[in-house]
Design an enzyme around this catalytic site. Structure first.
Site, PDB file in Angstrom:
ATOM      1  N   HIS A   7     -12.864   4.538  -0.674  1.00 32.02           N
ATOM      2  CA  HIS A   7     -13.187   3.378  -1.507  1.00 32.02           C
ATOM      3  C   HIS A   7     -14.697   3.121  -1.509  1.00 32.02           C
ATOM      4  CE1 HIS A   7      -8.886   2.455  -1.645  1.00 32.02           C
ATOM      5  NE2 HIS A   7      -9.164   1.522  -2.541  1.00 32.02           N
ATOM      6  N   ASN A  46       0.784   3.094  -5.197  1.00 33.66           N
ATOM      7  CA  ASN A  46       0.179   4.365  -5.584  1.00 33.66           C
ATOM      8  C   ASN A  46       0.920   5.478  -4.841  1.00 33.66           C
ATOM      9  OD1 ASN A  46      -1.444   6.549  -6.194  1.00 33.66           O
ATOM     10  ND2 ASN A  46      -3.370   5.462  -5.877  1.00 33.66           N
ATOM     11  N   ILE A  47       2.028   5.919  -5.412  1.00 32.43           N
ATOM     12  CA  ILE A  47       2.898   6.876  -4.732  1.00 32.43           C
ATOM     13  C   ILE A  47       2.225   8.236  -4.517  1.00 32.43           C
ATOM     14  CG2 ILE A  47       5.066   8.165  -4.934  1.00 32.43           C
ATOM     15  CD1 ILE A  47       5.403   5.295  -4.079  1.00 32.43           C
ATOM     16  N   TRP A  93       0.815  -1.212   0.000  1.00 34.19           N
ATOM     17  CA  TRP A  93       0.000   0.000   0.000  1.00 34.19           C
ATOM     18  C   TRP A  93       0.848   1.260   0.000  1.00 34.19           C
ATOM     19  CZ3 TRP A  93      -4.696  -0.226  -1.524  1.00 34.19           C
ATOM     20  CH2 TRP A  93      -5.460  -1.372  -1.301  1.00 34.19           C
ATOM     21  N   GLN A  94       2.104   1.156   0.417  1.00 29.70           N
ATOM     22  CA  GLN A  94       2.983   2.315   0.391  1.00 29.70           C
ATOM     23  C   GLN A  94       3.619   2.557  -0.968  1.00 29.70           C
ATOM     24  OE1 GLN A  94       5.815   1.500   3.482  1.00 29.70           O
ATOM     25  NE2 GLN A  94       4.482   2.214   5.131  1.00 29.70           N
ATOM     26  N   ASN A  95       3.605   1.570  -1.851  1.00 30.46           N
ATOM     27  CA  ASN A  95       4.395   1.675  -3.070  1.00 30.46           C
ATOM     28  C   ASN A  95       3.611   1.491  -4.360  1.00 30.46           C
ATOM     29  OD1 ASN A  95       7.497   1.716  -2.224  1.00 30.46           O
ATOM     30  ND2 ASN A  95       6.426   0.349  -0.829  1.00 30.46           N
ATOM     31  N   HIS A 103       0.053   7.867  -1.490  1.00 33.07           N
ATOM     32  CA  HIS A 103       0.893   7.610  -0.309  1.00 33.07           C
ATOM     33  C   HIS A 103       1.583   8.887   0.167  1.00 33.07           C
ATOM     34  CE1 HIS A 103       3.750   5.799   2.411  1.00 33.07           C
ATOM     35  NE2 HIS A 103       4.746   6.279   1.693  1.00 33.07           N
TER      36      HIS A 103
END
Length: 504
Positions: free
Chosen positions: A433, A396-397, A392-394, A400
Site C-alpha cells: 500500500h 479482495n479474493i 480483509w479476507q472477503n 486473499h
C-alpha cells in the site's frame, strides 16, 4: 264393431287429453274445473311459501343470536399475548426492506442537494482532456507506457528460468537466485524510473507500479507452483493430479485438454496466466464452455460508464473539497479539519464503492469472460463483515488466495504461530500500500503503512468487544472514515512539499 266404436270414442278423448296438457285452464281435469285446480295449486304454493318464510326467520334469528354470542365472546377474549417489539433483537423479525428503501431515498436526496450546491458554487469542472494529460506531459515521451512494455522482459525471464529448471540445466539454488533477482528488479526498476524521471505523473506512476505489483505476485506464484511440480516429480509422481489445481467437477469444461508438467511451460500458457484475473497459478484453470456476448457487452458498458463517472465525480466533487481543506490543515484548526473530513468522507466512499463494482465485478468479469476463465468468485459478502479480519479476507479474493497459499500457510508450516503469520500478512499488505502511494507521489510519509498496521489492533478490539450489528457498524465506520483521513494527510503533505515551495 264394438272395438271400432270404442276406438273411435277413445280417439277424441286422447286428443282432448293432449290438448289439456297444452291448456289446462280450458278443460276439466279429474272431474274438477280449471279454476278449482288453480285455486288448489295456489293454496299449496301459499302454504309452502309461508313455511319457507318461517324457516328463513328462524335461521336469521339463530344467526343473529350466534353473532351476538361471538361478539360478546370477542369482547371478553384476551387481546394481549407475550411478544417482543419488531425492532427488538429477540422478536425474530428481519424484514427491513422498507427501512432500507427509505435510507436509499434519503441518501439520494441528501447527495443530490450536495451535488447541486457544488454546481452552484463551482460550476462545471469536468474536463476529460485534463485527465488524459495526467498520464503524459509530453505526447512524444511516454515513460509509463515504456515501463509497461518492458515488463514483458521479466515475464520471459521467469519462463526461461522454469524451462531450464525442468530440463535440469539450472540447479534449484541457481533457479531460486535468478527468480529472486528478477523479482527484485521488478520492484526497484519502475520505482527508480518514477522517482528519477520528472515527466512521470503521479497517476501514470501509480498505474505502472500497480501493473508491476500484479506481475510480481503472479510470477511468485508461477515459481512456487512449478517448484511443487518438480518436488512431486522427485518422489516418482508422473503427473500433477488435476485435483490439486481445481475442482474435479470442472475438469474438462469447454473441452480443453489436461496439461501436465512440464507441458505447461509454454508462451501460450504464460500469456494466458498473465492476463487471467487471478494471482494464483495453476496448470489447469477451470474454463467456461463458451463466451457469452451479451454478458461481455454489459460488462464492457459498465466499465466505460464507471470510468467516466469516477473521473467526473473526482473533478467536480472531490478536488474542490480537498482544495478547501488545505487552509484548515495548515492552521491546525481541529474543528474545521473535522468538518472537511466528514465532507470528504461521503464522496470518497461513493467513489470507492463505484471503483469496487467497476473493477472487481465489471472489469474482472469482462476479462474472465473473454478468456473463458471459470472461477468468477472475485469477492464475497464483505458488506456483512462483523469483524475486520472477515472484511480483509472477503473483499479482495484474488489477493486473499495469494496470501493464504503463498505466504500465510508456508509460514505456518515453518512453525510460526497464527498471530505472527497474520501480522506478517498485514505487514506485507502495508508495504505494498505504501509502495503504491508514496513512490508515485515522490514522498514517504508512511500514512498508508500505518493505516494498514492499525488494522491489527482494530481487528482485535472489534472481535473482542463488538459483535453482530455493532461489529458490522464498526467495520463500516473504519472504511468510511479511515480512507478520507489518509487521503487528506497525503494531499496536505503533497501540497506543502510542492506548491508551497513553488509559491515561496
Amino acid at each position: 264393431m264394438g272395438d271400432s266404436d270404442t276406438k273411435g270414442a277413445l280417439a277424441p278423448r286422447r286428443r282432448v287429453t293432449s290438448a289439456a296438457g297444452k291448456s289446462a285452464s280450458m278443460l276439466p281435469v279429474n272431474g274438477k274445473s280449471a279454476a278449482a285446480c288453480e285455486s288448489s295449486v295456489t293454496a299449496d304454493y301459499g302454504h309452502g311459501k309461508r313455511d319457507r318464510s318461517l324457516e328463513t326467520v328462524r335461521a336469521k334469528s339463530k344467526s343473529e343470536k350466534q353473532k351476538r354470542r361471538s361478539y360478546t365472546s370477542d369482547r371478553l377474549s384476551s387481546c394481549h399475548k407475550t411478544q417482543e417489539s419488531l425492532l427488538s433483537s429477540g422478536s425474530g423479525y428481519n424484514n427491513y426492506r422498507g427501512i432500507l428503501n427509505w435510507c436509499v431515498v434519503m441518501l439520494v436526496l441528501s447527495n443530490a442537494r450536495l451535488f447541486l450546491e457544488n454546481l452552484l458554487r463551482y460550476g462545471v469542472l469536468v474536463d476529460p482532456i485534463q485527465v488524459i494529460s495526467l498520464f503524459l506531459n509530453d505526447p512524444y515521451n511516454w515513460p509509463a507506457a515504456c515501463l509497461v512494455i518492458v515488463s514483458n522482459v521479466f515475464v520471459l525471464v521467469a519462463l526461461y528460468t522454469e524451462r531450464q529448471l525442468s530440463k535440469g540445466s539450472f540447479t534449484e539454488l541457481v533457479g531460486f537466485l535468478v527468480h529472486c533477482m528478477n523479482m527484485a528488479i521488478m520492484l526497484t526498476l519502475p520505482a527508480a524510473v518514477v522517482l528519477l524521471v520528472p515527466c512521470v505523473t503521479p497517476v501514470g506512476g501509480a498505474f505502472v507500479l500497480g501493473t508491476y505489483t500484479i506481475l510480481f505476485l503472479k510470477l511468485y506464484s508461477y515459481k512456487d507452483v512449478n517448484m511443487w511440480c518438480r518436488e512431486l516429480s522427485t518422489i516418482k509422481a508422473k503427473t500433477l493430479a488435476r485435483s490439486l489445481s481445481c475442482p474435479s467437477a470442472q475438469h474438462l469444461n469447454g473441452g480443453d485438454p489436461k496439461v501436465c508438467y512440464p507441458g505447461n511451460l509454454t508462451i501460450r500458457d504464460m500469456c494466458y496466466f498473465v492476463f487471467a484475473p487471478t494471482l494464483c497459478y495453476e496448470l489447469n484453470f477451470p474454463r467456461s464452455p463458451h463466451i457469452r456476448m451479451s454478458f461481455l457487452l454489459r460488462r464492457l458498458f459498465e466499465m466505460l460508464f464507471f470510468i467516466q463517472l469516477l473521473v467526473a465525480l473526482t473533478q467536480q466533487w472531490m478536488i474542490p473539497i480537498i482544495q478547501s481543506s488545505m487552509k484548515p490543515l495548515e492552521d491546525m484548526d481541529l474543528s474545521r479539519m473535522t468538518e472537511r473530513l466528514l465532507r470528504l468522507a461521503v464522496p470518497n466512499h461513493l467513489l470507492w464503492l463505484m471503483f469496487f463494482y467497476g473493477f472487481f465485478h465489471s472489469s474482472m468479469n469482462f476479462t474472465a469472460e473473454l478468456l473463458r476463465f471459470g472461477d468468477r468468485r472475485f469477492y464475497n459478502d464483505w458488506w456483512n463483515s462483523e469483524t475486520v479480519t472477515y472484511f480483509w479476507q472477503n473483499w479482495n479474493i484474488p489477493v486473499h488466495k495469494w496470501c493464504l497459499r503463498h505466504f500465510y500457510k508456508p509460514l505456518l508450516r515453518r512453525g510460526f504461530s497464527k498471530i505472527l503469520s497474520q501480522s506478517a500478512v498485514f505487514f506485507l499488505s502495508a508495504f505494498f500500500h505504501e509502495y503504491l502511494v508514496s513512490v508515485p507521489l515522490r514522498m514517504f510519509r508512511l500514512w498508508a503503512f500505518l493505516g494498514m498496521m492499525a488494522q491489527l489492533p482494530l481487528a482485535w478490539f472489534v472481535s473482542r468487544f463488538l459483535h453482530g450489528t455493532y461489529g458490522n457498524a464498526a467495520v463500516w465506520i473504519s472504511i468510511i472514515i479511515g480512507q478520507p483521513f489518509a487521503i487528506l494527510m497525503y494531499v496536505h503533505d503533497y501540497y506543502v512539499l510542492h506548491y508551497r515551495q513553488e509559491a515561496d
